[in-house]
Design a protein around this motif. Structure first.
Motif, PDB file in Angstrom:
ATOM      1  N   VAL A  42       0.884  -1.137  -0.072  1.00 37.87           N
ATOM      2  CA  VAL A  42      -0.001   0.080   0.037  1.00 37.87           C
ATOM      3  C   VAL A  42       0.927   1.312  -0.149  1.00 37.87           C
ATOM      4  O   VAL A  42       1.908   1.282   0.728  1.00 37.87           O
ATOM      5  N   ALA A  43       0.710   2.301  -0.697  1.00 37.50           N
ATOM      6  CA  ALA A  43       1.368   3.476  -0.951  1.00 37.50           C
ATOM      7  C   ALA A  43       0.504   4.711  -0.746  1.00 37.50           C
ATOM      8  O   ALA A  43      -0.477   4.592  -1.264  1.00 37.50           O
ATOM      9  N   GLY A  44       0.740   5.473  -0.016  1.00 35.70           N
ATOM     10  CA  GLY A  44      -0.115   6.564   0.424  1.00 35.70           C
ATOM     11  C   GLY A  44       0.623   8.085   0.697  1.00 35.70           C
ATOM     12  O   GLY A  44       1.779   8.108   1.163  1.00 35.70           O
ATOM     13  N   ALA A  45      -0.042   8.996   0.559  1.00 38.25           N
ATOM     14  CA  ALA A  45       0.446  10.445   0.593  1.00 38.25           C
ATOM     15  C   ALA A  45      -0.452  11.065   1.686  1.00 38.25           C
ATOM     16  O   ALA A  45      -1.719  11.074   1.337  1.00 38.25           O
ATOM     17  N   SER A  46      -0.114  11.747   2.729  1.00 38.03           N
ATOM     18  CA  SER A  46      -0.927  12.698   3.465  1.00 38.03           C
ATOM     19  C   SER A  46      -2.093  12.007   4.159  1.00 38.03           C
ATOM     20  O   SER A  46      -1.799  10.992   4.715  1.00 38.03           O
ATOM     21  N   VAL A  47      -3.334  12.239   4.139  1.00 32.22           N
ATOM     22  CA  VAL A  47      -4.575  11.436   4.482  1.00 32.22           C
ATOM     23  C   VAL A  47      -4.464  10.065   4.065  1.00 32.22           C
ATOM     24  O   VAL A  47      -5.085   9.203   4.911  1.00 32.22           O
ATOM     25  N   GLY A  48      -4.093   9.952   3.018  1.00 35.77           N
ATOM     26  CA  GLY A  48      -3.839   8.659   2.233  1.00 35.77           C
ATOM     27  C   GLY A  48      -2.982   7.638   3.013  1.00 35.77           C
ATOM     28  O   GLY A  48      -3.094   6.448   3.280  1.00 35.77           O
ATOM     29  N   ALA A  49      -1.936   8.178   3.473  1.00 32.57           N
ATOM     30  CA  ALA A  49      -1.184   7.340   4.626  1.00 32.57           C
ATOM     31  C   ALA A  49      -1.737   7.081   5.905  1.00 32.57           C
ATOM     32  O   ALA A  49      -1.704   6.143   6.328  1.00 32.57           O
ATOM     33  N   CYS A  50      -2.800   7.720   6.372  1.00 34.89           N
ATOM     34  CA  CYS A  50      -3.572   7.763   7.320  1.00 34.89           C
ATOM     35  C   CYS A  50      -4.422   6.553   7.253  1.00 34.89           C
ATOM     36  O   CYS A  50      -4.490   5.393   7.995  1.00 34.89           O
ATOM     37  N   ASN A  51      -5.280   6.410   6.056  1.00 35.05           N
ATOM     38  CA  ASN A  51      -6.159   5.362   5.649  1.00 35.05           C
ATOM     39  C   ASN A  51      -5.290   3.990   5.430  1.00 35.05           C
ATOM     40  O   ASN A  51      -5.660   3.024   5.741  1.00 35.05           O
ATOM     41  N   GLY A  52      -4.142   4.354   4.788  1.00 41.29           N
ATOM     42  CA  GLY A  52      -3.244   3.270   4.494  1.00 41.29           C
ATOM     43  C   GLY A  52      -2.718   2.391   5.864  1.00 41.29           C
ATOM     44  O   GLY A  52      -2.808   1.396   5.860  1.00 41.29           O
ATOM     45  N   ALA A  53      -2.326   3.089   6.820  1.00 41.07           N
ATOM     46  CA  ALA A  53      -1.873   2.700   7.972  1.00 41.07           C
ATOM     47  C   ALA A  53      -2.992   1.728   8.642  1.00 41.07           C
ATOM     48  O   ALA A  53      -2.865   0.629   9.097  1.00 41.07           O
ATOM     49  N   ILE A 161      13.331  14.411  11.740  1.00 40.81           N
ATOM     50  CA  ILE A 161      14.029  12.947  11.813  1.00 40.81           C
ATOM     51  C   ILE A 161      15.283  12.741  11.413  1.00 40.81           C
ATOM     52  O   ILE A 161      15.603  13.025  10.336  1.00 40.81           O
ATOM     53  N   ARG A 162      16.099  12.319  12.393  1.00 44.08           N
ATOM     54  CA  ARG A 162      17.558  12.240  12.063  1.00 44.08           C
ATOM     55  C   ARG A 162      18.005  13.585  11.408  1.00 44.08           C
ATOM     56  O   ARG A 162      18.966  13.224  10.485  1.00 44.08           O
ATOM     57  N   GLY A 163      17.778  14.670  12.035  1.00 43.00           N
ATOM     58  CA  GLY A 163      18.377  15.938  11.450  1.00 43.00           C
ATOM     59  C   GLY A 163      17.914  16.407  10.279  1.00 43.00           C
ATOM     60  O   GLY A 163      18.084  17.589   9.919  1.00 43.00           O
ATOM     61  N   GLN A 164      16.862  15.884   9.710  1.00 45.81           N
ATOM     62  CA  GLN A 164      16.212  16.278   8.493  1.00 45.81           C
ATOM     63  C   GLN A 164      14.776  16.548   8.819  1.00 45.81           C
ATOM     64  O   GLN A 164      14.096  15.840   9.543  1.00 45.81           O
ATOM     65  N   LYS A 165      14.263  17.730   8.134  1.00 45.02           N
ATOM     66  CA  LYS A 165      12.793  18.052   8.160  1.00 45.02           C
ATOM     67  C   LYS A 165      11.959  17.592   7.212  1.00 45.02           C
ATOM     68  O   LYS A 165      12.228  17.890   6.152  1.00 45.02           O
ATOM     69  N   TYR A 166      11.009  17.282   7.408  1.00 44.91           N
ATOM     70  CA  TYR A 166       9.854  16.693   6.348  1.00 44.91           C
ATOM     71  C   TYR A 166       8.568  17.367   6.596  1.00 44.91           C
ATOM     72  O   TYR A 166       7.998  17.939   7.836  1.00 44.91           O
ATOM     73  N   ILE A 167       7.894  17.597   5.579  1.00 45.19           N
ATOM     74  CA  ILE A 167       6.545  18.117   5.367  1.00 45.19           C
ATOM     75  C   ILE A 167       5.561  16.994   4.378  1.00 45.19           C
ATOM     76  O   ILE A 167       5.999  15.899   4.019  1.00 45.19           O
ATOM     77  N   ASP A 168       4.480  17.613   4.336  1.00 47.33           N
ATOM     78  CA  ASP A 168       3.290  16.961   3.567  1.00 47.33           C
ATOM     79  C   ASP A 168       4.143  16.176   2.117  1.00 47.33           C
ATOM     80  O   ASP A 168       4.511  16.980   1.400  1.00 47.33           O
ATOM     81  N   GLY A 169       3.706  14.955   2.017  1.00 49.96           N
ATOM     82  CA  GLY A 169       4.181  14.215   0.944  1.00 49.96           C
ATOM     83  C   GLY A 169       3.404  14.801  -0.300  1.00 49.96           C
ATOM     84  O   GLY A 169       3.732  14.368  -1.502  1.00 49.96           O
ATOM     85  N   GLY A 170       2.161  15.123  -0.154  1.00 51.31           N
ATOM     86  CA  GLY A 170       1.244  15.638  -1.044  1.00 51.31           C
ATOM     87  C   GLY A 170       1.906  16.801  -2.049  1.00 51.31           C
ATOM     88  O   GLY A 170       1.729  17.054  -3.169  1.00 51.31           O
ATOM     89  N   VAL A 171       2.951  17.287  -1.350  1.00 56.98           N
ATOM     90  CA  VAL A 171       3.560  18.569  -2.120  1.00 56.98           C
ATOM     91  C   VAL A 171       4.349  17.905  -3.463  1.00 56.98           C
ATOM     92  O   VAL A 171       4.288  18.587  -4.437  1.00 56.98           O
ATOM     93  N   THR A 172       4.987  16.811  -3.199  1.00 56.83           N
ATOM     94  CA  THR A 172       5.972  16.508  -4.433  1.00 56.83           C
ATOM     95  C   THR A 172       5.561  15.270  -4.956  1.00 56.83           C
ATOM     96  O   THR A 172       5.971  14.865  -6.151  1.00 56.83           O
ATOM     97  N   ASN A 173       4.578  14.479  -4.236  1.00 54.57           N
ATOM     98  CA  ASN A 173       4.191  13.239  -4.943  1.00 54.57           C
ATOM     99  C   ASN A 173       2.934  12.758  -4.192  1.00 54.57           C
ATOM    100  O   ASN A 173       2.904  11.884  -3.351  1.00 54.57           O
ATOM    101  N   ASN A 174       1.730  13.379  -4.790  1.00 51.90           N
ATOM    102  CA  ASN A 174       0.630  12.805  -4.119  1.00 51.90           C
ATOM    103  C   ASN A 174       0.040  11.602  -4.564  1.00 51.90           C
ATOM    104  O   ASN A 174      -0.964  11.029  -3.982  1.00 51.90           O
ATOM    105  N   ARG A 175       0.360  11.127  -5.576  1.00 54.54           N
ATOM    106  CA  ARG A 175      -0.228   9.789  -6.091  1.00 54.54           C
ATOM    107  C   ARG A 175       1.257   8.860  -6.299  1.00 54.54           C
ATOM    108  O   ARG A 175       1.415   8.827  -7.269  1.00 54.54           O
ATOM    109  N   PRO A 176       1.645   8.236  -5.075  1.00 50.00           N
ATOM    110  CA  PRO A 176       2.810   7.412  -5.314  1.00 50.00           C
ATOM    111  C   PRO A 176       2.855   6.380  -6.121  1.00 50.00           C
ATOM    112  O   PRO A 176       3.024   5.256  -5.579  1.00 50.00           O
ATOM    113  N   ILE A 177       2.157   6.336  -7.317  1.00 46.32           N
ATOM    114  CA  ILE A 177       1.963   5.270  -8.176  1.00 46.32           C
ATOM    115  C   ILE A 177       3.537   4.580  -8.712  1.00 46.32           C
ATOM    116  O   ILE A 177       3.605   3.561  -8.563  1.00 46.32           O
TER     117      ILE A 177
END
Length: 280
Positions: A42-53, A161-177
């Protein structure tokens, strides 16, 4: 094989981000789980990751309860927004994703189905795909990866996370096909959530009292360019890609979210998933 029809393996489910429209997606996910459709990844972004979890943890049948709780607790909380916190409580409701129904901790690396989470690395605005089952990350780091996927720009503080900062995956890849294809999927099912998601996020961002995350205009422009740029052309090759799409407006966009609208969206998602399975 589904109802006597051949489906190529490995089979992937892709869940794009879509804010409140994730309620529609949740309905589709619940129906797929109820029909015992077995996905290999299963691959998800943003709320898709919530439903995928919820799906990979085997608690998809509880998604209606999660979404109802999110509404009754105030799925959108302006006070959290002004403090730079994630104002969308669906992420908070699913914050305990790493526990089973008995409250026992789950080792994500031991799950049968992997969850690929699309996130955006803030400094370079590049897409990163995290694997739920990757043994190189600790449990709490995986939790942070999951939450960072729905960390909406301008609205939420980045997650480090480990010194790197992360934000919403939908910004750069909202449909991780492509992530699912790179994983090895030969057939991909995508639960779409409709149009207008980007402009809803712009609306929420405009409500922010302070753009402290990107104070310089040049940084804001750079972020908007990243959001607006088209996703890379996908090389499907011999991969079959099918979509479950809303057959009617889900009516969960904007700020006017109610329990009735959430339940309507969930029911619509279930119906469309049923129709989809009948046509596969």
């Amino acid at each position: 094989m589904i109802d006597g029809k051949d489906v190529k393996r490995p089979l992937a489910l892709v869940l794009p981000g879509g804010g409140f429209r994730g309620a529609y997606q949740a309905g589709a996910v619940m129906e797929l789980a109820a029909q015992n459709i077995r996905f290999d990844v299963v691959a998800g972004a943003s709320v898709g990751a919530c439903n995928g979890a919820a799906l990979v943890l085997g608690i998809a049948d509880e998604l209606t309860e999660y979404w109802e709780k999110a509404v009754t607790r105030g799925i959108f909380q302006p006070k959290r927004l002004l403090r730079g916190k994630n104002p969308f409580k669906i992420a908070g409701v699913l914050d305990s994703f790493a526990e089973d129904r008995s409250g026992n901790e789950i080792d994500p690396s031991e799950l049968e189905v992997d969850l690929l989470m699309s996130v955006t690395e803030l400094e370079t605005l590049s897409n990163v795909i995290f694997s739920f089952k990757d043994p190189d990350w600790e449990r709490e780091e995986k939790r942070a990866q999951y939450l960072s996927s729905s960390c909406i720009p301008f609205l939420c503080d980045p997650i480090e996370i480990r010194g790197q900062k992360y934000i919403d995956g939908g910004v750069t890849n909202n449909r991780p096909i492509q992530a699912a294809i790179d994983w090895g999927a030969k057939e991909v099912w995508v639960v779409e959530v409709g149009d207008g998601v980007f402009w809803e996020k712009v609306l929420f961002a405009a409500m922010r009292k302070s753009l402290k995350l990107w104070p310089r205009p040049s940084d804001r422009i750079r972020l908007l360019q990243a959001i607006l740029r088209p996703e890379p052309i996908l090389e499907f090759g011999d991969v079959v890609v099918r979509s479950i799409c809303p057959s009617a407006p889900a009516k969960v966009g904007g700020l006017f979210l109610t329990r009735e609208r959430v339940l309507h969206a969930i029911d619509l998602g279930k119906k469309d998933a049923q129709d989809f399975l009948g046509s596969v």
